[in-house]
Design a protein around this motif. Structure first.
Motif, PDB file in Angstrom:
ATOM      1  N   PHE A  55     -14.353 -22.865 -31.656  1.00 26.40           N
ATOM      2  CA  PHE A  55     -14.646 -24.287 -31.525  1.00 26.40           C
ATOM      3  C   PHE A  55     -16.028 -24.616 -32.085  1.00 26.40           C
ATOM      4  CE2 PHE A  55     -17.267 -27.096 -28.923  1.00 26.40           C
ATOM      5  CZ  PHE A  55     -16.719 -28.324 -29.258  1.00 26.40           C
ATOM      6  N   CYS A  56     -17.018 -23.786 -31.780  1.00 22.34           N
ATOM      7  CA  CYS A  56     -18.379 -24.031 -32.262  1.00 22.34           C
ATOM      8  C   CYS A  56     -18.429 -24.031 -33.789  1.00 22.34           C
ATOM      9  CB  CYS A  56     -19.336 -22.978 -31.697  1.00 22.34           C
ATOM     10  SG  CYS A  56     -19.612 -23.133 -29.914  1.00 22.34           S
ATOM     11  N   VAL A  57     -17.684 -23.132 -34.418  1.00 21.65           N
ATOM     12  CA  VAL A  57     -17.609 -23.102 -35.883  1.00 21.65           C
ATOM     13  C   VAL A  57     -16.962 -24.382 -36.399  1.00 21.65           C
ATOM     14  CG1 VAL A  57     -16.619 -21.920 -37.886  1.00 21.65           C
ATOM     15  CG2 VAL A  57     -17.562 -20.583 -35.981  1.00 21.65           C
ATOM     16  N   LEU A  58     -15.840 -24.754 -35.781  1.00 17.19           N
ATOM     17  CA  LEU A  58     -15.137 -25.980 -36.155  1.00 17.19           C
ATOM     18  C   LEU A  58     -16.062 -27.190 -36.042  1.00 17.19           C
ATOM     19  CD1 LEU A  58     -12.305 -27.612 -36.502  1.00 17.19           C
ATOM     20  CD2 LEU A  58     -12.463 -27.820 -34.013  1.00 17.19           C
ATOM     21  N   TYR A  59     -16.724 -27.313 -34.923  1.00 17.70           N
ATOM     22  CA  TYR A  59     -17.578 -28.471 -34.679  1.00 17.70           C
ATOM     23  C   TYR A  59     -18.718 -28.533 -35.697  1.00 17.70           C
ATOM     24  CZ  TYR A  59     -20.160 -32.025 -32.097  1.00 17.70           C
ATOM     25  OH  TYR A  59     -20.811 -33.182 -31.745  1.00 17.70           O
ATOM     26  N   GLU A  60     -19.349 -27.389 -35.940  1.00 13.76           N
ATOM     27  CA  GLU A  60     -20.485 -27.361 -36.859  1.00 13.76           C
ATOM     28  C   GLU A  60     -20.066 -27.749 -38.270  1.00 13.76           C
ATOM     29  OE1 GLU A  60     -24.276 -27.144 -38.211  1.00 13.76           O
ATOM     30  OE2 GLU A  60     -23.569 -27.108 -36.139  1.00 13.76           O
ATOM     31  N   LYS A  61     -18.932 -27.248 -38.729  1.00  9.92           N
ATOM     32  CA  LYS A  61     -18.472 -27.556 -40.081  1.00  9.92           C
ATOM     33  C   LYS A  61     -18.089 -29.035 -40.191  1.00  9.92           C
ATOM     34  CE  LYS A  61     -16.448 -24.665 -42.776  1.00  9.92           C
ATOM     35  NZ  LYS A  61     -17.599 -24.171 -43.542  1.00  9.92           N
ATOM     36  N   MET A  62     -17.445 -29.578 -39.167  1.00 16.11           N
ATOM     37  CA  MET A  62     -17.077 -30.993 -39.200  1.00 16.11           C
ATOM     38  C   MET A  62     -18.317 -31.875 -39.089  1.00 16.11           C
ATOM     39  SD  MET A  62     -13.486 -31.191 -37.070  1.00 16.11           S
ATOM     40  CE  MET A  62     -13.008 -32.729 -37.870  1.00 16.11           C
ATOM     41  N   ASN A  63     -19.271 -31.443 -38.303  1.00 22.41           N
ATOM     42  CA  ASN A  63     -20.508 -32.198 -38.153  1.00 22.41           C
ATOM     43  C   ASN A  63     -21.258 -32.274 -39.484  1.00 22.41           C
ATOM     44  OD1 ASN A  63     -22.200 -33.649 -36.298  1.00 22.41           O
ATOM     45  ND2 ASN A  63     -23.649 -31.961 -36.409  1.00 22.41           N
ATOM     46  N   GLN A  64     -21.283 -31.162 -40.208  1.00 22.67           N
ATOM     47  CA  GLN A  64     -21.926 -31.144 -41.516  1.00 22.67           C
ATOM     48  C   GLN A  64     -21.155 -31.982 -42.529  1.00 22.67           C
ATOM     49  OE1 GLN A  64     -22.333 -27.023 -42.607  1.00 22.67           O
ATOM     50  NE2 GLN A  64     -23.978 -26.625 -41.144  1.00 22.67           N
ATOM     51  N   TYR A  65     -19.850 -31.865 -42.482  1.00 20.18           N
ATOM     52  CA  TYR A  65     -19.003 -32.559 -43.451  1.00 20.18           C
ATOM     53  C   TYR A  65     -19.154 -34.075 -43.324  1.00 20.18           C
ATOM     54  CZ  TYR A  65     -14.823 -33.858 -46.097  1.00 20.18           C
ATOM     55  OH  TYR A  65     -13.954 -34.408 -47.019  1.00 20.18           O
ATOM     56  N   PHE A  66     -19.179 -34.564 -42.102  1.00 20.92           N
ATOM     57  CA  PHE A  66     -19.250 -36.004 -41.876  1.00 20.92           C
ATOM     58  C   PHE A  66     -20.687 -36.497 -41.720  1.00 20.92           C
ATOM     59  CE2 PHE A  66     -14.885 -35.211 -40.132  1.00 20.92           C
ATOM     60  CZ  PHE A  66     -14.202 -35.978 -41.064  1.00 20.92           C
ATOM     61  N   ASP A  67     -21.649 -35.569 -41.833  1.00 18.30           N
ATOM     62  CA  ASP A  67     -23.057 -35.917 -41.616  1.00 18.30           C
ATOM     63  C   ASP A  67     -23.223 -36.586 -40.251  1.00 18.30           C
ATOM     64  OD1 ASP A  67     -25.750 -36.045 -42.200  1.00 18.30           O
ATOM     65  OD2 ASP A  67     -25.598 -37.970 -43.237  1.00 18.30           O
ATOM     66  N   GLY A  68     -22.606 -35.969 -39.255  1.00 20.30           N
ATOM     67  CA  GLY A  68     -22.588 -36.508 -37.905  1.00 20.30           C
ATOM     68  C   GLY A  68     -21.158 -36.817 -37.518  1.00 20.30           C
ATOM     69  N   ILE A  69     -20.669 -36.114 -36.525  1.00 18.51           N
ATOM     70  CA  ILE A  69     -19.226 -36.120 -36.236  1.00 18.51           C
ATOM     71  C   ILE A  69     -18.779 -37.329 -35.410  1.00 18.51           C
ATOM     72  CG2 ILE A  69     -19.399 -34.825 -34.076  1.00 18.51           C
ATOM     73  CD1 ILE A  69     -16.970 -33.196 -34.968  1.00 18.51           C
ATOM     74  N   ARG A  70     -19.706 -37.996 -34.731  1.00 17.29           N
ATOM     75  CA  ARG A  70     -19.317 -39.012 -33.746  1.00 17.29           C
ATOM     76  C   ARG A  70     -18.556 -40.197 -34.336  1.00 17.29           C
ATOM     77  NH1 ARG A  70     -24.321 -37.258 -32.231  1.00 17.29           N
ATOM     78  NH2 ARG A  70     -24.442 -36.339 -30.151  1.00 17.29           N
ATOM     79  N   ASN A  71     -18.881 -40.569 -35.559  1.00 11.95           N
ATOM     80  CA  ASN A  71     -18.225 -41.737 -36.150  1.00 11.95           C
ATOM     81  C   ASN A  71     -16.811 -41.440 -36.621  1.00 11.95           C
ATOM     82  OD1 ASN A  71     -20.465 -43.398 -35.749  1.00 11.95           O
ATOM     83  ND2 ASN A  71     -21.378 -42.798 -37.692  1.00 11.95           N
ATOM     84  N   ASN A  72     -16.440 -40.164 -36.699  1.00 13.18           N
ATOM     85  CA  ASN A  72     -15.137 -39.803 -37.265  1.00 13.18           C
ATOM     86  C   ASN A  72     -14.190 -39.132 -36.282  1.00 13.18           C
ATOM     87  OD1 ASN A  72     -17.336 -39.520 -39.578  1.00 13.18           O
ATOM     88  ND2 ASN A  72     -15.407 -40.131 -40.537  1.00 13.18           N
ATOM     89  N   VAL A  73     -14.744 -38.522 -35.235  1.00 14.16           N
ATOM     90  CA  VAL A  73     -13.917 -37.773 -34.281  1.00 14.16           C
ATOM     91  C   VAL A  73     -14.141 -38.323 -32.878  1.00 14.16           C
ATOM     92  CG1 VAL A  73     -13.462 -35.505 -33.280  1.00 14.16           C
ATOM     93  CG2 VAL A  73     -14.005 -35.707 -35.712  1.00 14.16           C
ATOM     94  N   THR A  74     -13.049 -38.554 -32.154  1.00 14.81           N
ATOM     95  CA  THR A  74     -13.164 -39.049 -30.780  1.00 14.81           C
ATOM     96  C   THR A  74     -12.941 -37.958 -29.744  1.00 14.81           C
ATOM     97  OG1 THR A  74     -10.820 -39.671 -30.709  1.00 14.81           O
ATOM     98  CG2 THR A  74     -12.387 -41.342 -31.469  1.00 14.81           C
ATOM     99  N   ARG A  75     -12.111 -36.966 -30.072  1.00 13.12           N
ATOM    100  CA  ARG A  75     -11.748 -35.978 -29.067  1.00 13.12           C
ATOM    101  C   ARG A  75     -11.281 -34.692 -29.745  1.00 13.12           C
ATOM    102  NH1 ARG A  75      -9.867 -36.024 -23.584  1.00 13.12           N
ATOM    103  NH2 ARG A  75      -8.179 -34.549 -23.143  1.00 13.12           N
ATOM    104  N   ILE A  76     -11.656 -33.554 -29.157  1.00 10.31           N
ATOM    105  CA  ILE A  76     -11.161 -32.241 -29.583  1.00 10.31           C
ATOM    106  C   ILE A  76     -10.625 -31.546 -28.343  1.00 10.31           C
ATOM    107  CG2 ILE A  76     -11.720 -30.016 -30.618  1.00 10.31           C
ATOM    108  CD1 ILE A  76     -14.030 -31.386 -32.081  1.00 10.31           C
ATOM    109  N   GLU A  77      -9.365 -31.126 -28.415  1.00 17.64           N
ATOM    110  CA  GLU A  77      -8.766 -30.462 -27.256  1.00 17.64           C
ATOM    111  C   GLU A  77      -8.313 -29.053 -27.620  1.00 17.64           C
ATOM    112  OE1 GLU A  77      -5.358 -31.071 -23.787  1.00 17.64           O
ATOM    113  OE2 GLU A  77      -5.557 -32.534 -25.408  1.00 17.64           O
TER     114      GLU A  77
END
Length: 273
Positions: free
Chosen positions: A168-190
């Motif tokens: 999960f930490c790898v997933l989150y970090e890569k998505m955070n980098q890709y979107f330059d901040g994940i909050r505007n693009n992702v609402t929930r990860i389960e």
């Protein structure tokens, strides 16, 4: 003779008193310089309040006896976990410089209907709503089991879920980098796991995007970097309309590598709940 000794003792005592008064005057704290890196008005206001309290409690007190623990205790009380002491520097003879940095919320881990708010560095900040406090809406994280921790402690999941949490930490970090901040693009990860008695457990990450489409990554503990990159590439290629519904499914190929496909509706065997 006695008179002479008395004069000497009196002179020494007077000298010591004058010395102590002068020394204490020279070494009295006359300035606190609280420097802070904050991103929210609330924490900027709190940092200014901390400077006022330091001046009220310790101004004119002896410089040499001032301890960093005095600052740490005050920051912990007023910052409520959201401010971190970077350094406390003494500048002889009478100046104290304190550097603070705001900790920003990163995750809202849901368990039993309650949220544990965790900073970007992994420390627990608070218990409350997932809507966020000092960094906007938090990404909700569900499916992980963990013990209740004190504010300031490092967040950790149960031992059996640690490999999945690392993925999960790898997933989150890569998505955070890709979107330059994940909050505007992702609402929930389960994290979804179905325990099987005759074969390996079925595991998935289900990522809900703000537009409506969901990304489902099967067996996330295997090739999570490649799967995340493939999922993001597929997401980027979708039309504006298709981003509002449907599923991007990422699975392993028997021949190696990963398979990515978009579905308007998932087959029954791929339902995640």
């Amino acid at each position: 003779m006695r008179s002479k000794k008395f004069v000497i003792v009196y002179a020494v005592a007077l000298f010591l008193i004058i010395f102590l008064i002068t020394f204490n005057s020279i070494c009295a704290i006359t300035q606190f310089d609280v420097r802070y890196e904050t991103g929210s008005p609330l924490m900027a206001e709190t940092a200014e309040k901390i400077q006022d309290e330091l001046e009220e409690k310790y101004l004119k007190k002896n410089f040499l006896f001032f301890k960093q623990s005095d600052v740490n205790d005050l920051i912990a009380k007023e910052g409520k976990g959201y401010l971190e002491v970077m350094s406390v520097e003494k500048h002889f003879p009478n100046k104290i410089t304190v550097s603070l940095r705001e900790k920003f919320e990163g995750f809202a881990f849901e368990q039993g209907g309650k949220y544990t708010i965790v900073a970007e560095d992994g420390t627990v900040l608070a218990y409350g709503a997932a809507s966020g406090d000092n960094s906007g809406r938090n990404v909700e994280i569900a499916g992980f089991a963990f013990d209740e921790l004190k504010v300031g402690e490092v967040f950790a999941v149960k031992d059996r879920q640690k490999p999945a949490y690392e993925a999960f930490c790898v997933l989150y970090e890569k998505m955070n980098q890709y979107f330059d901040g994940i909050r505007n693009n992702v609402t929930r990860i389960e994290y979804f796991v179905q325990e099987m008695s005759t074969q390996e457990d079925i595991e998935r990450f289900v990522i809900s995007m703000t537009e409506g489409v969901q990304i489902i990554i099967s067996a996330p503990r295997v090739n999570i970097e490649e799967k995340t990159e493939a999922a993001l590439s597929a997401y980027e290629s979708l039309s504006v309309l298709k981003k509002t519904y449907g599923y991007i499914r990422v699975t392993d190929l028997q021949s190696g590598g990963v398979n990515v496909a978009y579905f308007e509706k998932l087959p029954p065997e791929d339902l995640v709940s």
